[in-house]
Scaffold this active site. Structure first.
Site, PDB file in Angstrom:
ATOM      1  N   SER A 125      45.053  -5.095  26.659  1.00  0.00           N
ATOM      2  CA  SER A 125      44.048  -4.410  27.470  1.00  0.00           C
ATOM      3  C   SER A 125      44.400  -4.494  28.946  1.00  0.00           C
ATOM      4  O   SER A 125      45.036  -5.466  29.405  1.00  0.00           O
ATOM      5  CB  SER A 125      42.707  -5.106  27.223  1.00  0.00           C
ATOM      6  OG  SER A 125      41.775  -4.698  28.186  1.00  0.00           O
ATOM      7  N   TYR A 150      37.158 -13.158  26.058  1.00  0.00           N
ATOM      8  CA  TYR A 150      37.798 -11.997  25.426  1.00  0.00           C
ATOM      9  C   TYR A 150      39.109 -11.660  26.144  1.00  0.00           C
ATOM     10  O   TYR A 150      40.162 -11.522  25.517  1.00  0.00           O
ATOM     11  CB  TYR A 150      36.863 -10.778  25.450  1.00  0.00           C
ATOM     12  CG  TYR A 150      37.596  -9.493  25.107  1.00  0.00           C
ATOM     13  CD1 TYR A 150      37.972  -9.218  23.792  1.00  0.00           C
ATOM     14  CD2 TYR A 150      37.960  -8.576  26.106  1.00  0.00           C
ATOM     15  CE1 TYR A 150      38.687  -8.058  23.485  1.00  0.00           C
ATOM     16  CE2 TYR A 150      38.669  -7.420  25.797  1.00  0.00           C
ATOM     17  CZ  TYR A 150      39.022  -7.167  24.497  1.00  0.00           C
ATOM     18  OH  TYR A 150      39.734  -6.033  24.194  1.00  0.00           O
ATOM     19  N   LYS A 154      43.395 -11.836  24.985  1.00  0.00           N
ATOM     20  CA  LYS A 154      44.450 -10.818  25.084  1.00  0.00           C
ATOM     21  C   LYS A 154      45.673 -11.398  25.814  1.00  0.00           C
ATOM     22  O   LYS A 154      46.804 -11.163  25.428  1.00  0.00           O
ATOM     23  CB  LYS A 154      43.927  -9.573  25.815  1.00  0.00           C
ATOM     24  CG  LYS A 154      42.864  -8.817  25.020  1.00  0.00           C
ATOM     25  CD  LYS A 154      43.413  -8.287  23.701  1.00  0.00           C
ATOM     26  CE  LYS A 154      42.356  -7.751  22.782  1.00  0.00           C
ATOM     27  NZ  LYS A 154      42.828  -7.491  21.416  1.00  0.00           N
TER      28      LYS A 154
HETATM   29  P1  NAD Z   1      36.633  -1.970  16.783  1.00  0.00           P
HETATM   30  O1  NAD Z   1      35.685  -3.098  16.803  1.00  0.00           O
HETATM   31  O2  NAD Z   1      36.099  -0.600  16.593  1.00  0.00           O
HETATM   32  O3  NAD Z   1      37.767  -2.219  15.691  1.00  0.00           O
HETATM   33  C1  NAD Z   1      38.207  -3.507  15.325  1.00  0.00           C
HETATM   34  C2  NAD Z   1      38.157  -3.588  13.812  1.00  0.00           C
HETATM   35  O4  NAD Z   1      38.636  -4.852  13.406  1.00  0.00           O
HETATM   36  C3  NAD Z   1      36.732  -3.452  13.255  1.00  0.00           C
HETATM   37  O5  NAD Z   1      36.731  -2.444  12.261  1.00  0.00           O
HETATM   38  C4  NAD Z   1      36.421  -4.826  12.660  1.00  0.00           C
HETATM   39  O6  NAD Z   1      35.609  -4.729  11.525  1.00  0.00           O
HETATM   40  C5  NAD Z   1      37.824  -5.356  12.362  1.00  0.00           C
HETATM   41  N1  NAD Z   1      37.964  -6.812  12.401  1.00  0.00           N
HETATM   42  C6  NAD Z   1      37.525  -7.661  13.377  1.00  0.00           C
HETATM   43  N2  NAD Z   1      37.828  -8.936  13.051  1.00  0.00           N
HETATM   44  C7  NAD Z   1      38.476  -8.895  11.852  1.00  0.00           C
HETATM   45  C8  NAD Z   1      39.034  -9.887  10.991  1.00  0.00           C
HETATM   46  N3  NAD Z   1      38.957 -11.189  11.284  1.00  0.00           N
HETATM   47  N4  NAD Z   1      39.621  -9.490   9.845  1.00  0.00           N
HETATM   48  C9  NAD Z   1      39.700  -8.179   9.515  1.00  0.00           C
HETATM   49  N5  NAD Z   1      39.170  -7.205  10.279  1.00  0.00           N
HETATM   50  C10 NAD Z   1      38.564  -7.557  11.439  1.00  0.00           C
HETATM   51  O7  NAD Z   1      37.482  -2.047  18.137  1.00  0.00           O
HETATM   52  P2  NAD Z   1      38.407  -0.959  18.831  1.00  0.00           P
HETATM   53  O8  NAD Z   1      37.692  -0.417  20.006  1.00  0.00           O
HETATM   54  O9  NAD Z   1      38.981  -0.046  17.832  1.00  0.00           O
HETATM   55  O10 NAD Z   1      39.529  -1.909  19.405  1.00  0.00           O
HETATM   56  C11 NAD Z   1      40.721  -2.183  18.675  1.00  0.00           C
HETATM   57  C12 NAD Z   1      41.558  -3.183  19.444  1.00  0.00           C
HETATM   58  O11 NAD Z   1      41.837  -2.665  20.745  1.00  0.00           O
HETATM   59  C13 NAD Z   1      40.903  -4.540  19.659  1.00  0.00           C
HETATM   60  O12 NAD Z   1      41.903  -5.519  19.548  1.00  0.00           O
HETATM   61  C14 NAD Z   1      40.392  -4.455  21.083  1.00  0.00           C
HETATM   62  O13 NAD Z   1      40.305  -5.715  21.664  1.00  0.00           O
HETATM   63  C15 NAD Z   1      41.464  -3.609  21.729  1.00  0.00           C
HETATM   64  N6  NAD Z   1      41.012  -2.897  22.920  1.00  0.00           N
HETATM   65  C16 NAD Z   1      39.936  -2.065  22.825  1.00  0.00           C
HETATM   66  C17 NAD Z   1      39.469  -1.402  23.946  1.00  0.00           C
HETATM   67  C18 NAD Z   1      38.267  -0.502  23.877  1.00  0.00           C
HETATM   68  O14 NAD Z   1      37.698  -0.192  24.927  1.00  0.00           O
HETATM   69  N7  NAD Z   1      37.843  -0.045  22.715  1.00  0.00           N
HETATM   70  C19 NAD Z   1      40.135  -1.579  25.186  1.00  0.00           C
HETATM   71  C20 NAD Z   1      41.235  -2.418  25.242  1.00  0.00           C
HETATM   72  C21 NAD Z   1      41.681  -3.073  24.092  1.00  0.00           C
END
Ligand code: NAD
Length: 340
Positions: A125, A150, A154
């Site tokens: 991120s 959080y 990362k």
């Molecule tokens: P999201 O919450 O929609 O997707 C994450 C998925 O992982 C969910 O479906 C959840 O059920 C699953 N999950 C969580 N813990 C788990 C575990 N222990 N075992 C199996 N499944 C598990 O999030 P997103 O927005 O799609 O983000 C995806 C990644 O990108 C994350 O790592 C997040 O930190 C990173 N990220 C997101 C953003 C954003 O703004 N959305 C920005 C920067 C980085």
């Protein structure tokens, strides 16, 4: 070719599964459904005509992760999205974040380091940069002390991967996302936050659809063109495509280093008011919002220098902020059962 997508039913993961399947990859989705529902599989199937193999399992369980890799010896790559992602929640419950985001990563890497050759893509991120001094932010910008558990997961995650790559056959790409927004243009999949949305765009669409009474804009006295904070909003479909490009770079052994880092953004900063106005333009709706005091912890501005992703990865965003807002609005209405 079999690719594992952890968190593949989540927001960014599901869009990436679509892009992988569109390119003929055989996808296995791992998700514990902590922040997603199984219905997402139907959306993926509706778009691509193929239902990925889905394993509901929790990556925090080491034995389960070991068993998964024993059963699937022929995996060619792992794209690791699964994580907890709410910044505020991480401040209140840091161990939940360290357990989920770090343990899961360690267990996956322990399995991958057993292989002669492994390809790993990690969701990082732009939070790692904090409030950078110079805009736009390139990959050489110093990583700053994380402002939340959080954000720290990362940073630690990136360090763990870099250390393990040195002593194993793992090659990895760390992707630092700016602000992913929008939904698939078919409105079959999109972002579905549980509870009160943490991010601007779902808050806008939920307000417009009548689920929230008003959007609060935190501060209009920042040193920006209109006084509101600036971020780099990237369409989730563009972001998803970058994962396929990154994976193929590893599969084709085109990476220059064992661990490479890329910013994924548009390169354009948009203010909160610009995002609101883009929404109003594409939806034809006036949004109920008011300006309130600044919120603690918000940085003024963050947008990406995308030269490295453009030139080295050979990827560029193709979709606009308006297209992102249009798709987010279409998705919100579909989710709420409004005919469009
Ligand atoms: P999201 O919450 O929609 O997707 C994450 C998925 O992982 C969910 O479906 C959840 O059920 C699953 N999950 C969580 N813990 C788990 C575990 N222990 N075992 C199996 N499944 C598990 O999030 P997103 O927005 O799609 O983000 C995806 C990644 O990108 C994350 O790592 C997040 O930190 C990173 N990220 C997101 C953003 C954003 O703004 N959305 C920005 C920067 C980085």
């Amino acid at each position: 070719m079999k690719i594992v997508v952890t968190g593949g039913l989540g927001f960014i993961g599901s869009h990436t599964v679509v892009e992988l399947q569109n390119k003929g990859y055989e996808v296995i989705v791992i998700d514990n459904l902590s922040n997603a529902t199984e219905d997402v599989l139907q959306g993926i199937t509706a778009i691509t005509g193929t239902t990925p193999l889905f394993e509901k399992l929790d990556l925090r369980e080491k034995a389960v992760v070991q068993d998964f890799f024993k059963r699937h010896q022929d995996i060619k790559g792992v794209i690791h999205f699964a994580a907890s992602k709410a910044v505020g929640e991480s401040v209140g419950n840091p161990l939940l974040y360290y357990e989920n985001n770090i343990n899961s990563l360690v267990y996956l890497l322990q399995e991958l380091e057993k292989k002669e050759d492994a390809h790993f893509i990690f969701s990082s991120s732009c939070t790692v940069y904090g409030q950078a001094k110079v805009m736009p932010i390139d990959e050489n910008t110093a990583v700053q002390t994380a402002l939340s558990p959080y954000g720290n997961t990362k940073q630690i995650g990136e360090e763990i991967i870099s250390d393990v790559a040195k002593t194993s056959g793992i090659n990895a790409i760390l992707l630092r996302y700016f602000n992913p927004v929008g939904a698939h243009p078919t409105a079959e999949i999109g972002e579905l936050p549980l509870g009160v949305p943490q991010n601007l765009v779902p808050f806008i669409t939920q307000t417009a659809v009548g689920l929230r009474s008003e959007l609060l804009v935190y501060g209009d006295d920042y040193p920006t063109t209109d006084g509101t904070c600036i971020r780099d909003y990237i369409h989730v479909v563009d972001l998803a495509k970058a994962h396929v490009v990154a994976l193929e770079r590893l599969l084709d052994k085109k990476n220059n280093e064992k661990v490479e880092t890329f910013n994924l953004g548009t390169g354009v900063g948009s203010s909160v008011l610009e995002v609101i106005h883009a929404f109003e333009k594409v939806s034809g709706k006036k949004l109920n919002y008011s300006i309130v005091d600044r919120r603690a912890g918000d940085i003024t501005s963050a947008f990406a220098n995308t030269d490295k992703a453009n030139e080295v990865l050979g990827w560029k965003t193709q979709l606009t902020l308006e297209q992102a807002m249009e798709s987010a609005w279409k998705w919100e209405q579909k989710v709420r059962g409004i005919t469009i």
